[in-house]
Every structure is written in C-alpha cells, then in structure tokens.
Design a protein around this motif. Structure first.
Motif, PDB file in Angstrom:
ATOM      1  N   TRP A 102       3.548  -0.874   2.469  1.00 50.97           N
ATOM      2  CA  TRP A 102       2.940  -0.398   3.717  1.00 50.97           C
ATOM      3  C   TRP A 102       3.892   0.546   4.439  1.00 50.97           C
ATOM      4  O   TRP A 102       3.495   1.612   4.896  1.00 50.97           O
ATOM      5  CB  TRP A 102       2.601  -1.617   4.568  1.00 50.97           C
ATOM      6  N   ARG A 103       5.164   0.184   4.503  1.00 55.58           N
ATOM      7  CA  ARG A 103       6.147   1.038   5.173  1.00 55.58           C
ATOM      8  C   ARG A 103       6.403   2.320   4.390  1.00 55.58           C
ATOM      9  O   ARG A 103       6.539   3.397   4.978  1.00 55.58           O
ATOM     10  CB  ARG A 103       7.455   0.272   5.345  1.00 55.58           C
ATOM     11  N   GLN A 107       2.745   3.216   6.948  1.00 58.92           N
ATOM     12  CA  GLN A 107       2.025   2.169   7.665  1.00 58.92           C
ATOM     13  C   GLN A 107       0.541   2.508   7.849  1.00 58.92           C
ATOM     14  O   GLN A 107       0.042   2.610   8.966  1.00 58.92           O
ATOM     15  CB  GLN A 107       2.695   1.902   9.012  1.00 58.92           C
ATOM     16  N   ASP A 112      -3.528  -2.548   7.842  1.00 59.29           N
ATOM     17  CA  ASP A 112      -3.336  -3.235   9.126  1.00 59.29           C
ATOM     18  C   ASP A 112      -4.541  -2.920  10.004  1.00 59.29           C
ATOM     19  O   ASP A 112      -4.454  -2.171  10.966  1.00 59.29           O
ATOM     20  CB  ASP A 112      -2.030  -2.766   9.785  1.00 59.29           C
ATOM     21  N   GLY A 117       0.599  -4.165  13.968  1.00 61.22           N
ATOM     22  CA  GLY A 117       1.917  -3.993  13.402  1.00 61.22           C
ATOM     23  C   GLY A 117       2.290  -5.024  12.365  1.00 61.22           C
ATOM     24  O   GLY A 117       3.433  -5.063  11.913  1.00 61.22           O
ATOM     25  N   PRO A 119       0.897  -6.011   8.760  1.00 66.81           N
ATOM     26  CA  PRO A 119      -0.087  -5.723   7.719  1.00 66.81           C
ATOM     27  C   PRO A 119      -0.429  -6.947   6.880  1.00 66.81           C
ATOM     28  O   PRO A 119       0.362  -7.886   6.781  1.00 66.81           O
ATOM     29  CB  PRO A 119       0.623  -4.668   6.865  1.00 66.81           C
TER      30      PRO A 119
END
Length: 200
Positions: A102-103, A107, A112, A117, A119
């Motif tokens: 995700w990062r 993101q 999410d 913040g 996920p």
C-alpha cells in the motif's frame, strides 16, 4: 615620492602574503587538518547519534520505510500495481506485506476504502491489524446487517463512502459491484459522488 612609497608598501604586502602561503602549505599540522576524513572521523558522528536521539532513530527506521519483504521472504516489489487487499491475502501475503505494498504504491484508496489511514482492516484479521498499528482504534464500525444492496444503503441515507465501507466489510459481494470493476454502487449513487470518492 609618496606614490613610490605606496607602491613599495604594496609590493612588500604581496610578498609577505605569498611567503605565508608558501610556509603554511607544507606545514605538517596543516596537512593533518586538511587530510580527508579517515575512519575515526567517520565513526565519531555514528557514535553520537544514539546518545542524542535514541527514540527517534528507532521510530524513523521502523514506521515510514516499507520492509518490502513478507515474513516468508517474498518481495512485494515484484507484484504489479493496482492490486486489492483481497488479492494480497489470496496470494498468502501477511498484513505487514499488504501495508508495505500500500505504501509502495502511494497509499491507494482501493486498499483503504474508509480513508482512515489503516489499509486492509476489513480483509485481514483484526488481531493482525491491531498488532501492526500498536492497538490504534480501528474506526468506521458497520451498523447494518449483511445482505443489503446498494439501493438499501442509499435508502437508509448512507453516504457513498459508507456504502463502500459496507461493501469492504462484508467481503466485497458481487451484488454491490455487478460489473466486478472494484467500484461498488456506481449505478445507484451519483457519478459525482463516486468520482469524488475514488479520485479526490
């Protein structure tokens, strides 16, 4: 006569400056000071970092940097972009790996849905999610029972974000995403609300 004296003084000053440069250039003490940094010089800052900020060093290296490797050693960087949490779970990736993915991909909202913040909290076990985020409260409880359609949620006054949250919470049922494009309820809610949610 005064002009000649001024020229003489100027020549003497230049010669003295040149003499100072020549004598300090070969000075052994000067050579040590101008020497390139050696191992002891490089080691000094490293020794002072833990003494000045031990807590911040640990926080910086753990939280923002993705580990990019699952507990099994698989690297999430080899995965294509655009996957959902359910895809990572189906491939056997841990929650830690899902957060890293995700990062790595900026993101994305598709991982999410409620944009809190955190996920994948509706896909992975809550114990894994809570352990990763150090017990941070998982927001966005779903108050409606399972089995509802998008039209049911709209009739109850649910916002589009709440409808997406409901869809995620109950396993992304096909009845809420008939064309299976990963965007639920787009035929029930207005195009403006759908676009605003997925493309803020």
């Amino acid at each position: 006569m005064a002009a000649l004296g001024g020229v003489a003084v100027g020549v003497i000053v230049v010669l003295l400056a040149w003499l100072v440069v020549l004598t300090t250039r070969d000075d052994p003490a000067r050579k040590v000071a101008d020497a390139p940094p050696s191992a002891p010089v490089a080691a000094a800052p490293a020794a002072s970092v833990p003494a000045s900020a031990p807590a911040s060093v640990t926080t910086r290296t753990v939280a923002p940097k993705p580990s990019v490797k699952d507990t099994s050693g698989r690297d999430v960087r080899v995965l294509p972009a655009g996957l959902f949490c359910r895809d990572l779970d189906a491939k056997g990736y841990s929650y830690v790996a899902a957060v890293d993915y995700w990062r790595l991909h900026g993101q994305p909202n598709q991982m999410d849905a409620d944009r809190n913040g955190i996920p994948c909290e509706t896909v992975y076990p809550r114990s894994d999610v809570a352990a990763y985020w150090n017990g941070r409260v998982i927001s966005g409880a779903v108050y409606w029972s399972s089995g509802l359609f998008c039209r049911d949620l709209a009739a109850r006054g649910a916002s589009y974000a709440e409808a997406v949250r409901y869809w995620w919470y109950y396993g992304m049922p096909d009845r809420m995403d008939a064309d299976k494009n990963g965007i639920p309820c787009e035929t029930v809610y207005s195009p403006g609300a759908v676009n605003a949610f997925w493309n803020p």
